[in-house]
Design an enzyme around this catalytic site. Structure first.
Site, PDB file in Angstrom:
ATOM      1  N   PRO A   2       0.801  -1.220   0.000  1.00 52.33           N
ATOM      2  CA  PRO A   2       0.000   0.000   0.000  1.00 52.33           C
ATOM      3  C   PRO A   2       0.833   1.270   0.000  1.00 52.33           C
ATOM      4  CG  PRO A   2      -0.736  -1.555   1.673  1.00 52.33           C
ATOM      5  CD  PRO A   2       0.572  -2.044   1.171  1.00 52.33           C
ATOM      6  N   GLU A   3       0.596   2.106  -0.978  1.00 50.82           N
ATOM      7  CA  GLU A   3       1.183   3.441  -1.042  1.00 50.82           C
ATOM      8  C   GLU A   3       0.020   4.431  -0.908  1.00 50.82           C
ATOM      9  OE1 GLU A   3       3.910   3.768  -4.380  1.00 50.82           O
ATOM     10  OE2 GLU A   3       4.208   1.615  -4.373  1.00 50.82           O
ATOM     11  N   LYS A  53       1.629   7.482   3.816  1.00 52.60           N
ATOM     12  CA  LYS A  53       1.097   6.117   3.802  1.00 52.60           C
ATOM     13  C   LYS A  53       0.507   5.720   5.152  1.00 52.60           C
ATOM     14  CE  LYS A  53       4.991   4.944   0.833  1.00 52.60           C
ATOM     15  NZ  LYS A  53       6.172   4.064   0.712  1.00 52.60           N
ATOM     16  N   ARG A 257      15.459  -1.878  -3.696  1.00 50.04           N
ATOM     17  CA  ARG A 257      14.161  -2.024  -4.351  1.00 50.04           C
ATOM     18  C   ARG A 257      14.395  -2.222  -5.851  1.00 50.04           C
ATOM     19  NH1 ARG A 257      13.652  -2.279   0.307  1.00 50.04           N
ATOM     20  NH2 ARG A 257      12.738  -0.750   1.687  1.00 50.04           N
TER      21      ARG A 257
END
Length: 268
Positions: A2-3, A53, A257
């Site tokens: 979730p962003e 977030k 990432r």
DNA sequence: GTACGGCCCTGTTAGC
DNA sequence: TGCTAACAGGGCCGTA
């Protein structure tokens, strides 16, 4: 994962169903990341906000339940009491009206905190978060200035939440692709910073409009999937042709990432 | 103060 | 077929 768009989608669903309800009882998985859930027992819920977030659930005793969904966290309502059969149930709040808000999180990257309203000193990423993407004060000039405070790669800066709040791996790759900026670049001029800000705003707005991006785990508070995964240009498309120039998209690991970009459109 | 790497977690996937 | 290892990643913390 979730962003901002996913958290905002959940927030919009939670707010009308939580405000002015009382937490009659609460429980949690026995780990310090989740036990604060119990600290709001008895409180009335007065608001559900979002910062980056983070979800901020304010109570009538001037405190806030701070929720971060991590990678696999899900908030959902269930009638009656909590479903303690679910092995991934990490916290729950039994509300008046005999309904329960459950927090499930397979990988346990999520976390909960209860703080005095507005006191985020114990949550560094929240305390140091940059402006919200649609904050009127966030001009290209300010964004450029915030980016200039670090000499790290742009991708790393965006993930840090410091220049702007709410961007994660997916929307960072998308915004950099839209703005035609290489993720390894360390400094931007004012014009390109403005272009990146516009791209971030555009990709996040689209994410919100589409109810978030569901690649694996993300579900909204009603159990539904988002639709934004069908609108991604770049994230997760390494090896596929660029939608603008047909060059094969490439990827590398930046700041631990996986990062994807077009080597032609996004030259350094 | 800043940069960097490691850690937390577990389901999924690739490789043997 | 079944096992093992690698991988995914947001945020925090320790170290340089």
């Amino acid at each position: 994962m979730p962003e901002l768009p996913e958290v905002e989608t959940v927030r919009r669903q939670l707010e009308p169903r939580l405000v002015n309800r009382q937490v009659l009882e609460a429980g949690s998985f026995d780990h310090p990341k989740f036990t604060p859930a119990r600290d709001v027992t008895g409180a009335f819920i007065r608001g559900v906000r979002r910062r980056g977030k983070y979800l901020l659930v304010s109570t009538d005793d001037h405190r806030e339940l701070v929720v971060h969904l991590g990678m696999t966290g899900q908030l959902r309502f269930t009638p009656g009491g909590p479903n303690t059969e679910d092995p991934y149930l990490r916290a729950w709040w039994h509300l008046d009206g005999d309904e329960t808000l459950e927090f499930a999180d397979v990988r346990r990257f999520g976390r909960l905190r209860v703080v005095e309203a507005g006191n985020y000193a114990g949550i560094p990423t929240l305390a140091n978060a940059g402006p919200e993407p649609w904050d009127p004060a966030l001009t290209p000039k300010l964004f450029h200035s915030l980016l200039s405070q670090s000499k790290r790669a742009l991708k790393t800066q965006l993930l840090s939440q410091r220049p702007i709040a709410g961007v994660g791996n997916i929307y960072a790759d998308e915004a950099l692709w839209i703005a035609k900026i290489n993720p390894k670049v360390k400094q931007l001029g004012l014009e390109r910073a403005g272009r990146l800000l516009e791209a971030i705003q555009e990709t996040l707005r689209q994410g919100v409009d589409n109810g978030g991006t569901t690649l694996r785990d993300y579900r909204n508070a009603e159990g539904g999937e988002g639709e934004n995964q069908h609108a991604l240009f770049c994230y997760g498309r390494s090896g596929e042709p660029c939608g603008r120039c047909n060059t094969t998209l490439v990827s590398d690991v930046i700041d631990a990432r996986t990062t994807t970009w077009c080597p032609r459109c996004q030259k350094r």
